[in-house]
Scaffold this motif. Structure first.
Motif, mmCIF file in Angstrom:
data_model
loop_
_atom_site.group_PDB
_atom_site.id
_atom_site.type_symbol
_atom_site.label_atom_id
_atom_site.label_comp_id
_atom_site.label_asym_id
_atom_site.label_seq_id
_atom_site.Cartn_x
_atom_site.Cartn_y
_atom_site.Cartn_z
ATOM 1 N N PRO A 119 113.281 19.289 18.562
ATOM 2 C CA PRO A 119 113.956 17.982 18.635
ATOM 3 C C PRO A 119 113.003 16.800 18.474
ATOM 4 C CG PRO A 119 113.636 18.888 20.837
ATOM 5 C CD PRO A 119 113.152 19.937 19.880
ATOM 6 N N ASP A 120 111.700 17.086 18.352
ATOM 7 C CA ASP A 120 110.721 16.015 18.229
ATOM 8 C C ASP A 120 110.983 15.178 16.973
ATOM 9 O OD1 ASP A 120 108.048 14.817 19.101
ATOM 10 O OD2 ASP A 120 107.630 15.376 17.021
ATOM 11 N N LYS A 121 110.980 13.859 17.129
ATOM 12 C CA LYS A 121 111.322 12.963 16.020
ATOM 13 C C LYS A 121 110.320 13.066 14.878
ATOM 14 C CE LYS A 121 112.505 8.167 14.972
ATOM 15 N NZ LYS A 121 112.655 6.796 15.507
ATOM 16 N N ARG A 122 109.021 13.130 15.217
ATOM 17 C CA ARG A 122 108.008 13.211 14.157
ATOM 18 C C ARG A 122 108.133 14.517 13.386
ATOM 19 N NH1 ARG A 122 102.669 11.992 17.508
ATOM 20 N NH2 ARG A 122 103.822 13.404 18.905
ATOM 21 N N TRP A 123 108.437 15.606 14.085
ATOM 22 C CA TRP A 123 108.641 16.901 13.440
ATOM 23 C C TRP A 123 109.771 16.808 12.413
ATOM 24 C CZ3 TRP A 123 106.652 21.861 13.361
ATOM 25 C CH2 TRP A 123 107.501 22.885 12.921
ATOM 26 N N ARG A 124 110.893 16.260 12.826
ATOM 27 C CA ARG A 124 112.040 16.190 11.916
ATOM 28 C C ARG A 124 111.794 15.209 10.770
ATOM 29 N NH1 ARG A 124 117.684 17.175 15.242
ATOM 30 N NH2 ARG A 124 117.006 19.158 16.164
ATOM 31 N N ASN A 125 111.100 14.104 11.054
ATOM 32 C CA ASN A 125 110.776 13.168 9.980
ATOM 33 C C ASN A 125 109.896 13.822 8.919
ATOM 34 O OD1 ASN A 125 112.241 11.006 10.902
ATOM 35 N ND2 ASN A 125 110.532 10.077 12.017
ATOM 36 N N PHE A 126 108.937 14.645 9.352
ATOM 37 C CA PHE A 126 108.057 15.327 8.396
ATOM 38 C C PHE A 126 108.866 16.224 7.458
ATOM 39 C CE2 PHE A 126 105.713 19.172 7.210
ATOM 40 C CZ PHE A 126 104.641 18.615 6.515
ATOM 41 N N TRP A 127 109.751 17.035 8.037
ATOM 42 C CA TRP A 127 110.518 17.955 7.198
ATOM 43 C C TRP A 127 111.596 17.238 6.397
ATOM 44 C CZ3 TRP A 127 108.142 22.018 6.030
ATOM 45 C CH2 TRP A 127 107.316 22.674 6.946
ATOM 46 N N ASP A 128 112.114 16.123 6.912
ATOM 47 C CA ASP A 128 113.056 15.325 6.110
ATOM 48 C C ASP A 128 112.385 14.804 4.845
ATOM 49 O OD1 ASP A 128 115.307 15.610 7.688
ATOM 50 O OD2 ASP A 128 114.873 13.851 8.928
ATOM 51 N N TRP A 129 111.166 14.295 5.000
ATOM 52 C CA TRP A 129 110.454 13.794 3.831
ATOM 53 C C TRP A 129 109.983 14.931 2.925
ATOM 54 C CZ3 TRP A 129 110.956 9.299 1.822
ATOM 55 C CH2 TRP A 129 111.278 8.213 2.643
ATOM 56 N N ALA A 130 109.667 16.088 3.503
ATOM 57 C CA ALA A 130 109.317 17.250 2.684
ATOM 58 C C ALA A 130 110.501 17.658 1.810
ATOM 59 C CB ALA A 130 108.891 18.418 3.569
ATOM 60 N N LEU A 152 106.228 25.324 -7.636
ATOM 61 C CA LEU A 152 106.361 26.315 -6.571
ATOM 62 C C LEU A 152 106.145 25.695 -5.199
ATOM 63 C CD1 LEU A 152 104.579 29.460 -8.097
ATOM 64 C CD2 LEU A 152 107.016 29.187 -7.595
ATOM 65 N N VAL A 153 105.138 24.813 -5.085
ATOM 66 C CA VAL A 153 104.882 24.138 -3.809
ATOM 67 C C VAL A 153 106.101 23.311 -3.405
ATOM 68 C CG1 VAL A 153 103.478 22.376 -2.662
ATOM 69 C CG2 VAL A 153 102.372 24.131 -4.066
ATOM 70 N N ALA A 154 106.685 22.604 -4.367
ATOM 71 C CA ALA A 154 107.871 21.791 -4.074
ATOM 72 C C ALA A 154 109.038 22.669 -3.623
ATOM 73 C CB ALA A 154 108.265 20.978 -5.305
ATOM 74 N N LEU A 155 109.244 23.792 -4.300
ATOM 75 C CA LEU A 155 110.329 24.695 -3.926
ATOM 76 C C LEU A 155 110.098 25.309 -2.547
ATOM 77 C CD1 LEU A 155 110.897 26.511 -7.341
ATOM 78 C CD2 LEU A 155 112.558 25.055 -6.174
ATOM 79 N N ILE A 156 108.837 25.660 -2.259
ATOM 80 C CA ILE A 156 108.519 26.254 -0.960
ATOM 81 C C ILE A 156 108.756 25.255 0.168
ATOM 82 C CG2 ILE A 156 106.629 27.125 0.467
ATOM 83 C CD1 ILE A 156 105.525 28.429 -2.142
ATOM 84 N N PHE A 157 108.202 24.048 0.014
ATOM 85 C CA PHE A 157 108.374 23.048 1.062
ATOM 86 C C PHE A 157 109.846 22.690 1.235
ATOM 87 C CE2 PHE A 157 103.853 22.417 1.268
ATOM 88 C CZ PHE A 157 103.661 21.890 2.540
ATOM 89 N N ARG A 158 110.566 22.645 0.122
ATOM 90 C CA ARG A 158 111.992 22.320 0.195
ATOM 91 C C ARG A 158 112.746 23.399 0.973
ATOM 92 N NH1 ARG A 158 116.500 23.222 -3.159
ATOM 93 N NH2 ARG A 158 118.016 21.534 -3.031
ATOM 94 N N GLY A 159 112.462 24.660 0.669
ATOM 95 C CA GLY A 159 113.127 25.753 1.365
ATOM 96 C C GLY A 159 112.768 25.821 2.839
ATOM 97 N N VAL A 160 111.480 25.629 3.143
ATOM 98 C CA VAL A 160 111.041 25.663 4.536
ATOM 99 C C VAL A 160 111.670 24.511 5.320
ATOM 100 C CG1 VAL A 160 109.030 25.451 6.056
ATOM 101 C CG2 VAL A 160 108.899 26.877 3.998
ATOM 102 N N ALA A 161 111.816 23.356 4.664
ATOM 103 C CA ALA A 161 112.395 22.188 5.345
ATOM 104 C C ALA A 161 113.813 22.482 5.839
ATOM 105 C CB ALA A 161 112.393 20.987 4.407
ATOM 106 N N PHE A 162 114.599 23.192 5.037
ATOM 107 C CA PHE A 162 115.959 23.536 5.468
ATOM 108 C C PHE A 162 115.937 24.362 6.751
ATOM 109 C CE2 PHE A 162 117.172 22.873 0.912
ATOM 110 C CZ PHE A 162 118.206 21.992 1.125
ATOM 111 N N GLU A 163 114.988 25.295 6.831
ATOM 112 C CA GLU A 163 114.960 26.230 7.953
ATOM 113 C C GLU A 163 114.259 25.674 9.188
ATOM 114 O OE1 GLU A 163 116.653 28.941 7.772
ATOM 115 O OE2 GLU A 163 117.128 28.749 5.634
ATOM 116 N N TYR A 164 113.235 24.839 8.987
ATOM 117 C CA TYR A 164 112.386 24.433 10.106
ATOM 118 C C TYR A 164 112.725 23.058 10.669
ATOM 119 C CZ TYR A 164 109.206 28.369 10.050
ATOM 120 O OH TYR A 164 108.669 29.628 10.173
ATOM 121 N N ARG A 165 113.542 22.298 9.951
ATOM 122 C CA ARG A 165 113.845 20.948 10.422
ATOM 123 C C ARG A 165 114.428 20.947 11.832
ATOM 124 N NH1 ARG A 165 118.006 17.616 11.030
ATOM 125 N NH2 ARG A 165 117.639 15.380 10.673
ATOM 126 N N GLY A 166 115.305 21.895 12.107
ATOM 127 C CA GLY A 166 115.982 21.919 13.392
ATOM 128 C C GLY A 166 115.287 22.739 14.462
#
Length: 322
Positions: free
Chosen positions: A105-116, A88-102
């Motif tokens: 524009p901060d590079k560290r922000w996007r890197n975090f969600w890319d790896w999530a 469930l944690v993996a599915l949640i982080f995966r779903g949130v990453a799609f929505e929150y990545r963009g």
């Protein structure tokens, strides 16, 4: 109705891995195939309209087990509780990453969600594969159909092999999908990835099918579904090296579908094998809901009488309409 519900559950699990498999593969690969932010966005956009709808198959598969085989559901979900939380944690982080990545524009922000997204997409087939592998290889279950092991009892060779195999097939499935949906450098990198992954995937699938055949106590020859899985993965390797993206995607679809069907076919009529005592194993018969429930009758059937009255399911219990 028991075979019908079991077949329905197999179809739902197969549909999940066929349709969500390339989503998971894209999620795992987007950080590597897309070398810059534009490339990663292009890869993610290939599954943008699809990923959330495809996860419905997983929810319905779990609901079908709950409805048709409540004892199976109770034993599996209680014994694998921590693994399910991780899923469930993996599915949640995966779903949130799609929505929150963009969102920034901060590079560290996007890197975090890319790896999530990458790690979440990796954990989903791995955890589900380990869970499904444990159904066949056996878990410590007592005569009351209660799980008596620990979290670490889930991590044994065959279940881990099942999880790793599903990860590899999803990777190849996703690489073929990216190659079909993108162009230029992103497409070229995805296809190079497919050529690296395909031989490893073939070896893993062949080993998985052979091991599953042995675990199930099969005879000297593979059954039809097992044979289809072996032929499909070998043909997928040929399609990748022949630079045929369409055939590669189609054959990885057949491979992942036949792997899931193989596991459930070799498991039946059992649904969870007990390593404590084979007599304690859960079967489709002893874990199923009553026939009335399986037939879809959720309550009393009221039939309108000849003179405007209704008759309940109990004889003689008549109630006049007001």
């Amino acid at each position: 109705m028991i075979p019908f519900w079991y077949i329905l559950i197999v179809i739902l699990w197969t549909g999940f891995f066929v349709l969500e498999g390339f989503d998971l593969g894209v999620g795992m690969l987007h950080n590597f195939v897309g070398r810059d932010d534009d490339g990663r966005r292009a890869v993610i956009n290939t599954i943008g309209p699809l990923w959330d709808g495809n996860e419905v198959w997983l929810i319905v598969a779990g609901a079908a087990i709950f409805a048709a085989f409540p004892d199976w559901y109770a034993t599996m979900f209680s014994g694998m509780y921590l693994a399910m939380v991780l899923l469930l944690v993996a599915l949640i982080f995966r779903g949130v990453a799609f929505e929150y990545r963009g969102k920034s524009p901060d590079k560290r922000w996007r890197n975090f969600w890319d790896w999530a997204l990458t790690i979440g997409s990796l954990l989903v087939p791995l955890v589900i594969g380990i869970a499904l592998g444990n159904l066949l290889s056996g878990l410590p279950i007592n005569s009351s159909h209660e799980y008596t092991g620990t979290f670490w009892d889930l991590f044994r060779p065959y279940p881990i092999m099942t999880g790793v195999t599903l990860v590899a097939v999803c990777l190849l499935h996703g690489a073929a999908f990216i190659a079909l949906k993108t162009t230029d450098e992103v497409r070229a990198r995805a296809w190079r990835t497919a050529k690296v992954v395909s031989p490893v995937t073939m070896l893993l699938v062949l080993a998985f099918i052979s091991w599953t055949h042995v675990e199930a106590g099969g005879g000297a020859f593979l059954n039809l579904i097992e044979l289809i899985a072996c032929i499909a993965v070998i043909a997928a390797l040929w399609a990748v090296w022949a630079d045929s993206q369409g055939w590669a995607f189609s054959l990885t679809t057949v491979t992942i579908a036949s792997c899931i069907v193989t596991l459930f076919v070799d498991l039946y009529p059992r649904v969870m094998v007990s390593s404590t005592n084979p007599a304690y194993s859960l079967t489709a018969q002893n874990s199923a809901s009553p026939p009335y429930t399986l037939e879809g009758c959720g309550g009393k059937t009221l039939r309108r009488g000849r003179h405007g009255s209704r008759e309940s399911g109990r004889p003689g219990d008549l109630r006049r309409d007001r």
